[in-house]
Design an enzyme around this catalytic site. Sequence first.
Site, PDB file in Angstrom:
ATOM      1  CD1 TRP A  32      44.638  32.236  40.680  1.00 19.36           C
ATOM      2  CD2 TRP A  32      44.051  34.272  40.024  1.00 19.36           C
ATOM      3  NE1 TRP A  32      45.354  33.144  41.426  1.00 19.36           N
ATOM      4  CE2 TRP A  32      45.011  34.405  41.040  1.00 19.36           C
ATOM      5  CE3 TRP A  32      43.521  35.439  39.440  1.00 19.36           C
ATOM      6  CZ2 TRP A  32      45.468  35.638  41.492  1.00 19.36           C
ATOM      7  CZ3 TRP A  32      43.969  36.669  39.896  1.00 19.36           C
ATOM      8  CH2 TRP A  32      44.924  36.754  40.907  1.00 19.36           C
ATOM      9  CG  HIS A  33      40.662  36.942  37.731  1.00 19.92           C
ATOM     10  ND1 HIS A  33      41.463  36.324  36.801  1.00 19.92           N
ATOM     11  CD2 HIS A  33      41.216  38.159  37.960  1.00 19.92           C
ATOM     12  CE1 HIS A  33      42.455  37.144  36.469  1.00 19.92           C
ATOM     13  NE2 HIS A  33      42.330  38.254  37.154  1.00 19.92           N
ATOM     14  N   GLY A  34      37.778  34.190  40.223  1.00 18.95           N
ATOM     15  CA  GLY A  34      36.577  34.043  41.034  1.00 18.95           C
ATOM     16  C   GLY A  34      35.887  32.720  40.785  1.00 18.95           C
TER      17      GLY A  34
END
Length: 509
Positions: A326-328
Amino acid sequence: MLFNSFSFLFFYLPVVLSGYFLLGRLGRPLLPATWLAAASLFFYGYWDARYLPLLLASITVNYLGGRLIGACSGQARKRALVAALAANLCLLAYYKYANFFVDSVNMLAAAAGAGRLQPLDIILPIGISFFTFTQIAFLVDCYRGEVREYRFIHYVLFVSYFPHLIAGPVLHHREMMPQFADAANTRPHAGNFAIGLSIFVVGLAKKVLIADNLSPLAIPVFAAGAEPTLIEAWIGVLAYTFQLYFDFSGYSDMAIGLSRLFGVKLPLNFNSPYKAVNIAEFWRRWHMTLSRFLRDYLYIALGGSRRGQALRYRNLMLTMLLGGLWHGAGWTFVIWGGLHGVYLVVQQAWRRRFGPASSRWWPPLLTFFAVLLAWIFFRAPDVHTAWDITGALFGANGVSLPRGLETVAAPLAQWGWQPAFDGIRWIELAGPGLPVLLLAMLLVFKAPNTQEIFLHYEPCIEQIFHDGKGSRWAWHWRPTRRWSLGFAALFVACIFGMNRVTEFLYFQF
């Protein structure tokens, strides 16, 4: 438009506040809500107007999907939910993960000597992860029958609300919809202005005076091919560890303060995570609304801890791996999420076998060190650079000093030490970076956080938790002349420090 920009502070915010409260005087609550929704959409479109239709389409489709889910029953209800969730995930997958898939396929193809795929020409819409997750939670709650508010304008405002839209927190309709519908919030309140502006200034100072001054220490160390030596690696990694802390904490404070100006409380999203005594507590304190989303809508949906320890560990790993993605869209983020999954599994296994740690000093130190190591993969441009920096922390690249410390060569020679000064020559050691790093460490571990300072005025929706030390501080915020002058001076210092406007680190997610 950034919260720490002159255009936001001296044009956008005064205009939006004035219009909101002027419309509130007409006694029709939907008018100020409509104004605030329109202002939020303008705020988003200011970044890149090309993606404003995408945001509006996402809002409209999900609103209609939620109404459809609420109107259906039985299997039709489940099919409507699956279709709506699939639409959101496909949107996120295309914009955020399509090129990651292409790059991964090309990496395998290169190893096998096969042909390569062409990368797609995609620009990531800002805030897409936040407004997608917010709406996924809304859809699931519609399916569970927990949604009571269906006014379209309130839903538009719920999703696009500008204090949270770009970098969180991840909002929950149950907490926000009643506040948007409350007519009392459309009238100006001196207390809300005093509290909101004070919290905003604290967040602005964290960003401008601390986080931005740590950036020059971290950037050269994390550059591809930098090969930092031991001292440089520690300086760079510590600088990024505290830069990210004050950058994200500063944004969270500014979002809470801005929202309070409109009489609306946001959920707490940050609560001294580096004081955590274990990794599970770290995630209860860091990006708290994302942790809540991952727990309620992913970990529990996978089965949580209800089916035995083996499946519990599997669910923890899957949750953190997906949280990393989700973060990257990159293998560094997968590794970062995997490391935190391993940390959680080890902690749970230790607790099950030996019980909670009884020592008072080493659990928080070990937790902080584990988080610091994981941040290397979070920040590094590629896996090779991350491993190189990790090795450098333990002396793999030598122990020579940065050239910026050549001025201490003579005093060291008097003691018989003659280290080589051939490290990264462009690391910023002559500026405020090192003193600010020491100040940042002192503030993080010894000072009360923002919520503890404003404890008596309930800055957030929920009751905060702390380690019991917050109440010992004699200086809690009060609406007094002394506090006003102090915050006015701090704001002026921030204004003079805003000559180099930088984006918030979480904007890229």
